[in-house]
Design a protein around this motif. Structure first.
Motif, PDB file in Angstrom:
ATOM      1  N   VAL A  32      -0.887  -3.552   2.219  1.00  0.00           N
ATOM      2  CA  VAL A  32       0.241  -3.399   3.405  1.00  0.00           C
ATOM      3  C   VAL A  32       0.949  -4.526   3.023  1.00  0.00           C
ATOM      4  O   VAL A  32       2.269  -4.384   3.313  1.00  0.00           O
ATOM      5  N   VAL A  33       0.640  -5.667   2.778  1.00  0.00           N
ATOM      6  CA  VAL A  33       1.434  -6.800   2.569  1.00  0.00           C
ATOM      7  C   VAL A  33       2.337  -6.477   1.470  1.00  0.00           C
ATOM      8  O   VAL A  33       3.633  -7.052   1.666  1.00  0.00           O
ATOM      9  N   GLN A  34       1.893  -6.198   0.480  1.00  0.00           N
ATOM     10  CA  GLN A  34       2.968  -5.877  -0.746  1.00  0.00           C
ATOM     11  C   GLN A  34       3.822  -4.860  -0.473  1.00  0.00           C
ATOM     12  O   GLN A  34       5.087  -4.896  -0.909  1.00  0.00           O
ATOM     13  N   ILE A  35       3.372  -3.864   0.147  1.00  0.00           N
ATOM     14  CA  ILE A  35       4.252  -2.612   0.307  1.00  0.00           C
ATOM     15  C   ILE A  35       5.325  -3.101   1.405  1.00  0.00           C
ATOM     16  O   ILE A  35       6.525  -2.732   1.279  1.00  0.00           O
ATOM     17  N   ALA A  36       5.056  -3.962   2.331  1.00  0.00           N
ATOM     18  CA  ALA A  36       6.062  -4.468   3.370  1.00  0.00           C
ATOM     19  C   ALA A  36       7.042  -5.153   2.704  1.00  0.00           C
ATOM     20  O   ALA A  36       8.359  -5.168   3.055  1.00  0.00           O
ATOM     21  N   ARG A  37       6.501  -5.956   1.664  1.00  0.00           N
ATOM     22  CA  ARG A  37       7.621  -6.929   1.066  1.00  0.00           C
ATOM     23  C   ARG A  37       8.554  -6.036   0.173  1.00  0.00           C
ATOM     24  O   ARG A  37       9.727  -6.466   0.191  1.00  0.00           O
ATOM     25  N   THR A  38       7.820  -4.978  -0.594  1.00  0.00           N
ATOM     26  CA  THR A  38       8.850  -4.432  -1.384  1.00  0.00           C
ATOM     27  C   THR A  38       9.740  -3.372  -0.393  1.00  0.00           C
ATOM     28  O   THR A  38      11.028  -3.123  -1.219  1.00  0.00           O
ATOM     29  N   GLN A  39       9.554  -3.264   0.632  1.00  0.00           N
ATOM     30  CA  GLN A  39      10.358  -2.561   1.633  1.00  0.00           C
ATOM     31  C   GLN A  39      11.437  -3.440   2.252  1.00  0.00           C
ATOM     32  O   GLN A  39      12.233  -3.354   3.086  1.00  0.00           O
ATOM     33  N   GLY A  40      11.409  -4.888   1.946  1.00  0.00           N
ATOM     34  CA  GLY A  40      12.469  -5.748   2.588  1.00  0.00           C
ATOM     35  C   GLY A  40      11.840  -6.354   4.027  1.00  0.00           C
ATOM     36  O   GLY A  40      12.753  -6.871   4.662  1.00  0.00           O
ATOM     37  N   ARG A  41      10.774  -6.003   4.404  1.00  0.00           N
ATOM     38  CA  ARG A  41      10.121  -6.544   5.753  1.00  0.00           C
ATOM     39  C   ARG A  41       9.827  -7.752   5.612  1.00  0.00           C
ATOM     40  O   ARG A  41       9.258  -8.336   4.590  1.00  0.00           O
ATOM     41  N   SER A  42       9.760  -8.452   6.869  1.00  0.00           N
ATOM     42  CA  SER A  42       9.402  -9.931   6.960  1.00  0.00           C
ATOM     43  C   SER A  42       7.938  -9.922   7.578  1.00  0.00           C
ATOM     44  O   SER A  42       7.550  -8.714   8.148  1.00  0.00           O
ATOM     45  N   LEU A  43       7.395 -10.992   7.336  1.00  0.00           N
ATOM     46  CA  LEU A  43       6.106 -11.403   8.225  1.00  0.00           C
ATOM     47  C   LEU A  43       6.192 -11.083   9.645  1.00  0.00           C
ATOM     48  O   LEU A  43       5.268 -10.527  10.370  1.00  0.00           O
ATOM     49  N   ASP A  44       7.434 -11.340  10.112  1.00  0.00           N
ATOM     50  CA  ASP A  44       7.594 -11.098  11.767  1.00  0.00           C
ATOM     51  C   ASP A  44       7.472  -9.790  12.045  1.00  0.00           C
ATOM     52  O   ASP A  44       6.936  -9.239  12.808  1.00  0.00           O
ATOM     53  N   ASP A  45       7.993  -8.742  11.115  1.00  0.00           N
ATOM     54  CA  ASP A  45       8.117  -7.169  11.230  1.00  0.00           C
ATOM     55  C   ASP A  45       6.577  -6.703  11.258  1.00  0.00           C
ATOM     56  O   ASP A  45       6.137  -6.166  12.066  1.00  0.00           O
ATOM     57  N   LEU A  46       6.067  -7.452  10.241  1.00  0.00           N
ATOM     58  CA  LEU A  46       4.526  -6.799   9.862  1.00  0.00           C
ATOM     59  C   LEU A  46       3.700  -7.111  11.237  1.00  0.00           C
ATOM     60  O   LEU A  46       2.860  -6.539  11.560  1.00  0.00           O
ATOM     61  N   THR A  47       3.922  -8.444  11.603  1.00  0.00           N
ATOM     62  CA  THR A  47       2.912  -8.938  12.758  1.00  0.00           C
ATOM     63  C   THR A  47       3.291  -8.167  13.996  1.00  0.00           C
ATOM     64  O   THR A  47       2.339  -8.024  14.745  1.00  0.00           O
TER      65      THR A  47
END
Length: 77
Positions: A32-47
């Motif tokens: 989930v972390v790596q996919i979020a990063r490849t999608q250009g999402r931030s830690l704040d988005d994911l949190t």
């Protein structure tokens, strides 16, 4: 059993077919972390997504999970 870290949503969804254990959960979180990063999402988005009420986890569990996700975000290169 060694689970590879999912690199796309399809691989992440495929993990649902595996028996649940700690290693599978760790692999899913890392994915989930790596996919979020490849999608250009931030830690704040994911949190924010983790903390959103989903009906699966109560508030305390969501906070606990968001802490784990943040730790994974800061640990995984």
């Amino acid at each position: 059993m060694h689970y590879p870290i999912p690199t796309n949503p399809e691989e992440l969804i495929a993990l649902q077919q595996e028996p649940i254990n700690e290693e599978l959960i760790a692999s899913a979180i890392a994915g989930v972390v790596q996919i979020a990063r490849t999608q250009g999402r931030s830690l704040d988005d994911l949190t924010a997504e983790v903390l959103a009420d989903s009906g699966f986890l109560d508030r305390e569990q969501r906070r606990w999970l968001s802490t784990i996700v943040a730790h994974a975000w800061n640990t995984i290169n």
